[in-house]
Motif scaffolding. Structure first.
Motif, PDB file in Angstrom:
ATOM      1  N   LYS A   2       0.831  -1.205   0.000  1.00 30.91           N
ATOM      2  CA  LYS A   2       0.000   0.000   0.000  1.00 30.91           C
ATOM      3  C   LYS A   2       0.868   1.259   0.000  1.00 30.91           C
ATOM      4  CE  LYS A   2      -3.830   2.451   0.706  1.00 30.91           C
ATOM      5  NZ  LYS A   2      -3.392   3.716   1.281  1.00 30.91           N
ATOM      6  N   SER A   3       1.984   1.229   0.690  1.00 30.29           N
ATOM      7  CA  SER A   3       2.846   2.415   0.753  1.00 30.29           C
ATOM      8  C   SER A   3       3.377   2.787  -0.626  1.00 30.29           C
ATOM      9  CB  SER A   3       4.011   2.179   1.721  1.00 30.29           C
ATOM     10  OG  SER A   3       4.801   1.077   1.300  1.00 30.29           O
ATOM     11  N   LEU A   4       3.671   1.776  -1.441  1.00 30.83           N
ATOM     12  CA  LEU A   4       4.133   2.055  -2.803  1.00 30.83           C
ATOM     13  C   LEU A   4       3.014   2.693  -3.627  1.00 30.83           C
ATOM     14  CD1 LEU A   4       6.245   1.903  -5.015  1.00 30.83           C
ATOM     15  CD2 LEU A   4       5.527  -0.464  -5.459  1.00 30.83           C
ATOM     16  N   PHE A   5       1.797   2.174  -3.477  1.00 31.94           N
ATOM     17  CA  PHE A   5       0.661   2.759  -4.191  1.00 31.94           C
ATOM     18  C   PHE A   5       0.436   4.209  -3.763  1.00 31.94           C
ATOM     19  CE2 PHE A   5      -4.002   3.552  -4.403  1.00 31.94           C
ATOM     20  CZ  PHE A   5      -4.105   3.596  -5.796  1.00 31.94           C
ATOM     21  N   ASP A   6       0.572   4.482  -2.466  1.00 29.72           N
ATOM     22  CA  ASP A   6       0.407   5.855  -1.972  1.00 29.72           C
ATOM     23  C   ASP A   6       1.479   6.772  -2.561  1.00 29.72           C
ATOM     24  OD1 ASP A   6      -1.773   5.125  -0.474  1.00 29.72           O
ATOM     25  OD2 ASP A   6      -0.634   4.853   1.384  1.00 29.72           O
ATOM     26  N   THR A   7       2.708   6.270  -2.646  1.00 27.03           N
ATOM     27  CA  THR A   7       3.792   7.053  -3.245  1.00 27.03           C
ATOM     28  C   THR A   7       3.486   7.386  -4.700  1.00 27.03           C
ATOM     29  OG1 THR A   7       5.455   6.076  -1.786  1.00 27.03           O
ATOM     30  CG2 THR A   7       6.244   7.077  -3.825  1.00 27.03           C
ATOM     31  N   VAL A   8       3.011   6.386  -5.429  1.00 22.99           N
ATOM     32  CA  VAL A   8       2.639   6.590  -6.836  1.00 22.99           C
ATOM     33  C   VAL A   8       1.491   7.596  -6.942  1.00 22.99           C
ATOM     34  CG1 VAL A   8       1.643   5.475  -8.872  1.00 22.99           C
ATOM     35  CG2 VAL A   8       3.470   4.349  -7.609  1.00 22.99           C
ATOM     36  N   SER A   9       0.541   7.532  -6.015  1.00 25.95           N
ATOM     37  CA  SER A   9      -0.607   8.445  -6.022  1.00 25.95           C
ATOM     38  C   SER A   9      -0.162   9.894  -5.864  1.00 25.95           C
ATOM     39  CB  SER A   9      -1.580   8.075  -4.898  1.00 25.95           C
ATOM     40  OG  SER A   9      -2.137   6.796  -5.107  1.00 25.95           O
ATOM     41  N   PHE A  10       0.733  10.133  -4.919  1.00 29.01           N
ATOM     42  CA  PHE A  10       1.223  11.495  -4.724  1.00 29.01           C
ATOM     43  C   PHE A  10       2.032  11.963  -5.931  1.00 29.01           C
ATOM     44  CE2 PHE A  10       0.268  10.805  -0.194  1.00 29.01           C
ATOM     45  CZ  PHE A  10      -0.335  12.018   0.110  1.00 29.01           C
ATOM     46  N   CYS A  12       1.398  11.125  -8.958  1.00 25.78           N
ATOM     47  CA  CYS A  12       0.384  11.471  -9.968  1.00 25.78           C
ATOM     48  C   CYS A  12      -0.152  12.881  -9.733  1.00 25.78           C
ATOM     49  CB  CYS A  12      -0.758  10.461  -9.931  1.00 25.78           C
ATOM     50  SG  CYS A  12      -0.357   8.854 -10.648  1.00 25.78           S
ATOM     51  N   SER A  13      -0.384  13.232  -8.479  1.00 23.28           N
ATOM     52  CA  SER A  13      -0.851  14.581  -8.159  1.00 23.28           C
ATOM     53  C   SER A  13       0.200  15.624  -8.538  1.00 23.28           C
ATOM     54  CB  SER A  13      -1.176  14.691  -6.670  1.00 23.28           C
ATOM     55  OG  SER A  13      -2.284  13.884  -6.336  1.00 23.28           O
ATOM     56  N   LYS A  14       1.454  15.293  -8.308  1.00 29.14           N
ATOM     57  CA  LYS A  14       2.536  16.189  -8.702  1.00 29.14           C
ATOM     58  C   LYS A  14       2.576  16.343 -10.220  1.00 29.14           C
ATOM     59  CE  LYS A  14       7.573  16.776  -8.375  1.00 29.14           C
ATOM     60  NZ  LYS A  14       8.836  16.218  -7.814  1.00 29.14           N
ATOM     61  N   LEU A  15       2.398  15.246 -10.933  1.00 32.34           N
ATOM     62  CA  LEU A  15       2.404  15.274 -12.400  1.00 32.34           C
ATOM     63  C   LEU A  15       1.262  16.142 -12.932  1.00 32.34           C
ATOM     64  CD1 LEU A  15       3.781  14.117 -14.960  1.00 32.34           C
ATOM     65  CD2 LEU A  15       2.125  12.247 -14.865  1.00 32.34           C
ATOM     66  N   VAL A  16       0.097  16.026 -12.329  1.00 33.42           N
ATOM     67  CA  VAL A  16      -1.042  16.861 -12.716  1.00 33.42           C
ATOM     68  C   VAL A  16      -0.697  18.334 -12.540  1.00 33.42           C
ATOM     69  CG1 VAL A  16      -3.389  17.541 -12.067  1.00 33.42           C
ATOM     70  CG2 VAL A  16      -2.810  15.125 -12.267  1.00 33.42           C
ATOM     71  N   SER A  81      -8.374   4.731  -2.602  1.00 31.69           N
ATOM     72  CA  SER A  81      -9.107   4.855  -3.853  1.00 31.69           C
ATOM     73  C   SER A  81      -8.188   4.429  -4.981  1.00 31.69           C
ATOM     74  CB  SER A  81      -9.559   6.308  -4.090  1.00 31.69           C
ATOM     75  OG  SER A  81     -10.133   6.444  -5.381  1.00 31.69           O
ATOM     76  N   LEU A  82      -8.746   3.736  -5.967  1.00 36.59           N
ATOM     77  CA  LEU A  82      -7.949   3.354  -7.130  1.00 36.59           C
ATOM     78  C   LEU A  82      -7.756   4.536  -8.078  1.00 36.59           C
ATOM     79  CD1 LEU A  82      -9.207  -0.269  -7.873  1.00 36.59           C
ATOM     80  CD2 LEU A  82      -7.204   0.497  -6.588  1.00 36.59           C
ATOM     81  N   ASN A  83      -8.443   5.643  -7.809  1.00 32.65           N
ATOM     82  CA  ASN A  83      -8.140   6.912  -8.470  1.00 32.65           C
ATOM     83  C   ASN A  83      -6.997   7.541  -7.679  1.00 32.65           C
ATOM     84  OD1 ASN A  83      -8.015   9.710  -9.039  1.00 32.65           O
ATOM     85  ND2 ASN A  83     -10.152   9.756  -9.663  1.00 32.65           N
ATOM     86  N   PRO A  84      -5.785   7.600  -8.222  1.00 28.91           N
ATOM     87  CA  PRO A  84      -4.634   8.061  -7.438  1.00 28.91           C
ATOM     88  C   PRO A  84      -4.766   9.503  -6.942  1.00 28.91           C
ATOM     89  CG  PRO A  84      -4.068   7.850  -9.761  1.00 28.91           C
ATOM     90  CD  PRO A  84      -5.407   7.211  -9.591  1.00 28.91           C
TER      91      PRO A  84
END
Length: 279
Positions: A2-10, A12-16, A81-84
């Motif tokens: 889960k921690s890796l998914f959370d890292t990827v999610s953040f 994604c927000s940075k990329l946006v 959420s699967l929406n990052p």
């Protein structure tokens, strides 16, 4: 994990943030590393909601914004959420105790863009700005003060005025697109066809007063946030100056921008001012 998914999610927000706003991304990069991800996540959330109502013309916007809201609350309930973008945002909301009234006010203004095209009174105008901009400033302030409610209450008014100033500058420079593309008119009593220098001056004076009050809060911000917020402040002040020096007829026909070269100069200027403790 889960921690890796959370890292990827953040990430994604940075990329946006980086893809939708180079200026805001630059300002966020000037914040302390410990709070950057949280601000990226706030921007990602508000940007996606804004894109739904402003850009997705070939899709069912009403359904999309309602679904976005439902998925956010599902993320808050489940803790994932699967929406990052929603996954990173719900983490930030919980970590910094961002209250639901701020999120509801924001979503209310976004939904208004689907059904309302003209803001006829000062009250309607102020309510929309509160939901679309002031509360975003308050969400960020929650992160900046890291749970210090006394500091939050102390800086609340100034954070809202900074959000208002940024939004009004955007309204002014987007006058053409808002009127001709989106069929919206946020300024009460202002018509693109009758937009003149007196009207422009009145709006600019209002924005300059917002900036004046906002600056009083910037100087009181925690060290982790001050330089980044000041950088955004300087950029928008420069944009307002360009709008002030642009004939009203041109504002209605073109989107005023600040060049990348000028942005670099503003960043250098802001850094020197900050290091000399002049802010």
């Amino acid at each position: 994990m889960k921690s890796l998914f959370d890292t990827v999610s953040f990430k994604c927000s940075k990329l946006v943030t980086k893809n939708y706003s180079t200026s805001f991304s630059l300002a966020v990069h000037m914040l302390a590393p410990s709070i950057r991800d949280a601000i990226y996540s706030i921007y990602g959330f508000v940007r996606f909601a804004d894109e739904i109502v402003d850009s997705f013309h070939d899709y069912e916007k009403e359904y999309l914004i309602e679904d976005f809201e439902k998925e956010y609350y599902k993320a808050m309930q489940l803790g994932i959420s699967l929406n990052p973008i929603l996954n990173s945002f719900q983490h930030t909301v919980k970590q910094y105790n961002i209250t639901d009234d701020l999120i509801q006010a924001f979503l209310k203004s976004m939904k208004l863009d689907l059904i309302k095209s003209t803001y006829n009174t000062q009250g309607e105008y102020e309510d929309y700005i509160y939901g679309s901009a002031d509360v975003v400033g308050l969400m960020c302030l929650k992160v900046f003060v890291k749970g210090n409610n006394q500091k939050y209450e102390q800086l609340k008014t100034e954070a809202m005025r900074l959000g208002s100033a940024f939004q009004k500058v955007n309204f002014l420079r987007d006058l053409k697109d808002d009127n001709l593309v989106l069929n919206r008119n946020y300024f009460p009593g202002v018509d693109l066809n009758s937009f003149d220098e007196n009207t422009k001056t009145t709006i600019i004076n209002e924005i300059e007063e917002d900036f004046r009050v906002a600056y009083q809060g910037i100087v009181k911000l925690p060290i982790e946030a001050k330089f980044g917020v000041y950088t955004a402040f300087v950029y928008y002040k420069k944009l307002l100056k360009k709008l002030k020096n642009t004939p009203c007829s041109e504002i209605g026909n073109a989107r005023i921008r600040v060049s990348n070269y000028t942005k670099a100069g503003l960043l250098a200027q802001s850094f020197v001012t900050y290091k000399l403790k002049l802010v």
